[in-house]
Scaffold this motif. Sequence first.
Motif, short mmCIF file in Angstrom:
data_model
loop_
_atom_site.label_atom_id
_atom_site.label_comp_id
_atom_site.label_asym_id
_atom_site.label_seq_id
_atom_site.Cartn_x
_atom_site.Cartn_y
_atom_site.Cartn_z
N GLN A 95 -14.23 -8.44 6.32
CA GLN A 95 -13.96 -8.50 4.88
C GLN A 95 -12.51 -8.87 4.61
OE1 GLN A 95 -15.18 -4.89 2.93
NE2 GLN A 95 -17.33 -5.20 3.43
N LEU A 96 -11.60 -8.31 5.40
CA LEU A 96 -10.18 -8.63 5.24
C LEU A 96 -9.93 -10.11 5.54
CD1 LEU A 96 -7.28 -7.77 4.68
CD2 LEU A 96 -7.12 -7.07 7.08
N ARG A 97 -10.53 -10.61 6.59
CA ARG A 97 -10.37 -12.03 6.91
C ARG A 97 -10.91 -12.92 5.79
NH1 ARG A 97 -12.87 -13.46 12.44
NH2 ARG A 97 -11.94 -15.47 11.93
N LEU A 98 -12.05 -12.53 5.23
CA LEU A 98 -12.61 -13.31 4.12
C LEU A 98 -11.69 -13.29 2.90
CD1 LEU A 98 -16.38 -12.35 4.30
CD2 LEU A 98 -15.40 -14.62 4.61
N ARG A 99 -11.13 -12.14 2.59
CA ARG A 99 -10.23 -12.01 1.45
C ARG A 99 -8.99 -12.88 1.65
NH1 ARG A 99 -10.69 -11.66 -3.38
NH2 ARG A 99 -12.12 -9.94 -3.11
N LYS A 100 -8.42 -12.82 2.86
CA LYS A 100 -7.23 -13.63 3.16
C LYS A 100 -7.56 -15.12 3.07
CE LYS A 100 -4.21 -10.98 6.08
NZ LYS A 100 -3.10 -11.48 5.39
N LEU A 101 -8.73 -15.52 3.55
CA LEU A 101 -9.15 -16.91 3.46
C LEU A 101 -9.30 -17.32 2.00
CD1 LEU A 101 -10.07 -19.54 4.81
CD2 LEU A 101 -12.39 -18.57 4.89
N GLN A 102 -9.91 -16.48 1.21
CA GLN A 102 -10.09 -16.78 -0.22
C GLN A 102 -8.74 -16.97 -0.90
OE1 GLN A 102 -11.67 -13.62 -2.67
NE2 GLN A 102 -12.77 -15.09 -3.92
N GLU A 103 -7.77 -16.15 -0.53
CA GLU A 103 -6.44 -16.25 -1.14
C GLU A 103 -5.72 -17.54 -0.73
OE1 GLU A 103 -5.70 -11.42 -1.38
OE2 GLU A 103 -4.59 -12.59 0.11
N ARG A 104 -6.04 -18.09 0.43
CA ARG A 104 -5.41 -19.32 0.90
C ARG A 104 -6.19 -20.58 0.55
NH1 ARG A 104 -5.34 -19.90 6.36
NH2 ARG A 104 -6.99 -18.41 6.62
N LYS A 105 -7.38 -20.44 -0.01
CA LYS A 105 -8.27 -21.57 -0.24
C LYS A 105 -7.61 -22.71 -1.01
CE LYS A 105 -12.79 -22.81 -2.05
NZ LYS A 105 -14.00 -22.34 -2.72
N ALA A 106 -6.82 -22.39 -2.02
CA ALA A 106 -6.21 -23.43 -2.85
C ALA A 106 -5.22 -24.30 -2.08
CB ALA A 106 -5.52 -22.79 -4.05
N THR A 107 -4.72 -23.80 -0.97
CA THR A 107 -3.73 -24.56 -0.19
C THR A 107 -4.34 -25.24 1.03
OG1 THR A 107 -3.13 -22.66 1.19
CG2 THR A 107 -1.91 -22.95 -0.89
N MET A 108 -5.65 -25.14 1.16
CA MET A 108 -6.32 -25.68 2.35
C MET A 108 -7.15 -26.90 2.00
SD MET A 108 -7.77 -22.10 3.89
CE MET A 108 -8.22 -22.76 5.49
N THR A 109 -7.35 -27.75 3.00
CA THR A 109 -8.29 -28.85 2.80
C THR A 109 -9.70 -28.27 2.83
OG1 THR A 109 -8.57 -29.33 5.16
CG2 THR A 109 -6.75 -30.45 4.00
N PRO A 110 -10.64 -28.93 2.19
CA PRO A 110 -12.03 -28.44 2.23
C PRO A 110 -12.56 -28.30 3.65
CG PRO A 110 -11.80 -30.06 0.50
CD PRO A 110 -10.50 -30.06 1.27
#
Length: 69
Positions: free
Chosen positions: A24-39
């Motif tokens: 869950q923590l990894r998913l939350r961190k990924l969600q927070e970084r989504k805007a700065t990542m390529t699809p």
Amino acid sequence: MNSKDLAQYIEATDGIAKPWLLVQLRLRKLQERKATMTPDAYTRELAEIHQNLMNLGEWWHGIEAEVFG
């Protein structure tokens, strides 16, 4: 709840030994970084997290009340 709050919760509840909380923590961190990542990068990381979750297997059998109660 942001990743910092979730990490503090995991630490306060001795959740470090509960791999599903770490997922869950990894998913939350990924969600927070989504805007700065390529699809593509986002999809790859999400697939990796999903695979890690699936590798946990059916860990809840026999402790359903403790985990989901």
